[in-house]
Design a protein around this motif. Sequence first.
Motif, mmCIF file in Angstrom:
data_model
loop_
_atom_site.group_PDB
_atom_site.id
_atom_site.type_symbol
_atom_site.label_atom_id
_atom_site.label_comp_id
_atom_site.label_asym_id
_atom_site.label_seq_id
_atom_site.Cartn_x
_atom_site.Cartn_y
_atom_site.Cartn_z
ATOM 1 N N ARG A 72 -47.205 79.301 27.282
ATOM 2 C CA ARG A 72 -46.880 80.701 26.966
ATOM 3 C C ARG A 72 -45.966 80.773 25.756
ATOM 4 O O ARG A 72 -46.138 81.625 24.879
ATOM 5 C CB ARG A 72 -46.206 81.366 28.169
ATOM 6 N N VAL A 128 -51.944 82.909 31.383
ATOM 7 C CA VAL A 128 -51.992 81.460 31.161
ATOM 8 C C VAL A 128 -52.387 80.750 32.445
ATOM 9 O O VAL A 128 -53.216 79.833 32.442
ATOM 10 C CB VAL A 128 -50.632 80.950 30.646
ATOM 11 N N ALA A 153 -48.284 87.616 30.242
ATOM 12 C CA ALA A 153 -48.784 86.461 29.490
ATOM 13 C C ALA A 153 -48.795 85.212 30.357
ATOM 14 O O ALA A 153 -49.748 84.423 30.317
ATOM 15 C CB ALA A 153 -47.930 86.236 28.245
ATOM 16 N N LEU A 154 -47.729 85.023 31.150
ATOM 17 C CA LEU A 154 -47.676 83.858 32.025
ATOM 18 C C LEU A 154 -48.774 83.925 33.077
ATOM 19 O O LEU A 154 -49.401 82.904 33.404
ATOM 20 C CB LEU A 154 -46.301 83.763 32.688
ATOM 21 N N TYR A 213 -51.663 88.533 21.986
ATOM 22 C CA TYR A 213 -50.651 88.440 23.031
ATOM 23 C C TYR A 213 -50.544 89.783 23.747
ATOM 24 O O TYR A 213 -50.560 90.851 23.110
ATOM 25 C CB TYR A 213 -49.305 88.074 22.402
ATOM 26 N N HIS A 248 -44.184 89.221 28.520
ATOM 27 C CA HIS A 248 -44.171 87.787 28.807
ATOM 28 C C HIS A 248 -44.598 87.492 30.242
ATOM 29 O O HIS A 248 -45.186 86.441 30.505
ATOM 30 C CB HIS A 248 -42.772 87.220 28.544
#
Length: 648
Positions: A576, A634, A630-631, A617, A627
């Motif tokens: 990430r 991932v 995003a994690l 992103y 974030h």
Amino acid sequence: MSEPDRASAWAATRALTPRDVVRAASQDASGEILNDYSRDWSVNALPPQTTWAMYLSADSRTYNYLCFDLDSSRGNAPYDAGRLSLWLDELNVPHLVCESGPTGGRHVWIGLAAAVDATAVRDLALLATQLLPSLDPTPLLNPATGCVRPPGAPHRLGGVSVALGPLAPFTTQPVPPEAVTDLAAFLVDAGAELPTAKLAALHGMAVDQDGHPYIAGPKRALSPRVAALIDETPAADASYTLASVLAGCAHSRWRYADVLELIDSPAFEHVRTMRTKRGQERTPRTATGRVRTLTNAWNNAVRYVASHPLNGAGDDADYLARSNRAVAAVERAQERADAMPGLWGADRASSAARRHTGTHSTRAVLDALCLYIAQSAQLTVETDVRRLSADTGYGRTTVHTALQRLSQPVTDDPDSAWIVRVGDPEGPHGQRYRLSQKFSTENHPHDRTQVPARPAGPPPTPTRAYWLGHLHNRLRPLRHDTFAAPRSLGRTAGIIYAALHPDAIATVDELRSTTGLDAQRIRKALDRLSSHGLAHRGPAGWIRGDHDSLDQAADALDVAGYLERRRAAYGNERARWEWWNAELTWMRKPNKKRRGRRATTGVALFAQNDRPDYARYPRGPDGRGDHKQALQLVRAGILSPAATLDAA
């Protein structure tokens, strides 16, 4: 054995022994002499009525004698003794061969002019066992307890240890300590190998489905120089040719399966055969030996290329000099750390004391940094808390604290600390560290390294390989679920397990000296290890259990897979972070493409994305990077395999 002969042999032992005691064999109730040398016997007393064995060292850290104990129950002892004697003759090392008794065993003795460090002798013994099947390495693995019956001493089954040559080479011609290094280099040259350290992947490295590393990226054609080497008959140093070819293959993004197809090529002679005598004929390796040799050489080549991107010519002209400096710095740092075991045993001290000393986790992080320096052959290395966590088994918060302690100067001079931070982390790159200058300012003119992937130069000695194997073995038990997971046996048990050896006895006092822990904690940890078959107690002390028992203990404790899950979580976080840095790079890019025009329905007429390796992103309602989402993406596998591996 007559009394005059016994007295003569006892007098010879008294003249040779480095201690004022020897080990005497025990007897059972019927009077039979046992193969159990559990009693200390003063050399100032009359000789024992059984038999005795002489210590090879005066203390628990060094060796004054080397004795290769070749046991007929393990193999052809006379043949192995002849081979070893021939090698020593080639190296001009005076030695004595003895027929140990009626069973046909052999003892090959070497007297040393100065004491040799126990770790170097242990390394030598492990190399020798690969070429001498009858060798019992136990006496050479622990200087505190290692002992062998000296020349003339009686055998428990009858007869005595008979010298098969004059005693003068052994008694009056001691050899310099450098002979140990020379013999180790000879054994490596003859085909023995130290295990390759298994470490966390470097930036740019990936791992295939069979666990073999490679440099991530599309496969390219080999350079003309490497392609020509593959079909040329190797020079006298076949390992050099192999290392050069494998480094070129790794640089061209080849994988293990690709190089495996070249195993019949002339350049792979070192994989197929090994030298039996220096500069003379070669003998075929076993199938297992071929696999081990190629695997170790490939692992070294990939890590070397990851640490040293090759220039246009495909060489690295100053590698040897840089490697010498790096290995010398690691050696001095480790010697200083080993000389102060109490510094790393402050686990029960107050928090104020810990700020000025350290803990075992601090030493583990220092060992990992030294391992990176030895592996990369450069004094400054880049790392991060997640990689250190994977290689030490400690959590990233503990690793962060250890780095702070190691980099804390004692005086106003930054180099009064153990390590020094170099620069600041930028983008996807981690913090860079180097050992304090006090470990790297001395001049060491001699070449003392074994180069795993070197472009030129004479065959070096295995000191670098030793540090790779030694530091890896120190860290290996610490990164196992059995000691690192919650509700496991705990860190103290892992430290004691790492200090034990499967073939060498250690007492509680010796463990207290080497670990800095108090006797009560050591005994408690030994009991816990013993209950899971990880340590066994004998008459003279403790030995380590079978390494396979670690996995069984993890299953019994229901902690198996803990570290693997943590590594996976850290890998996702690292991916990430790499993704976000790529997004920042794109945001700063001039003339970048924007979103396409939208129709009245709100659907994009055409999609545009000039980010070459990553998707866009995710963003929150305020336009900032999301974030958390995003994690989650991932974890769901949104990143391409190549990008994910590059990020790791």
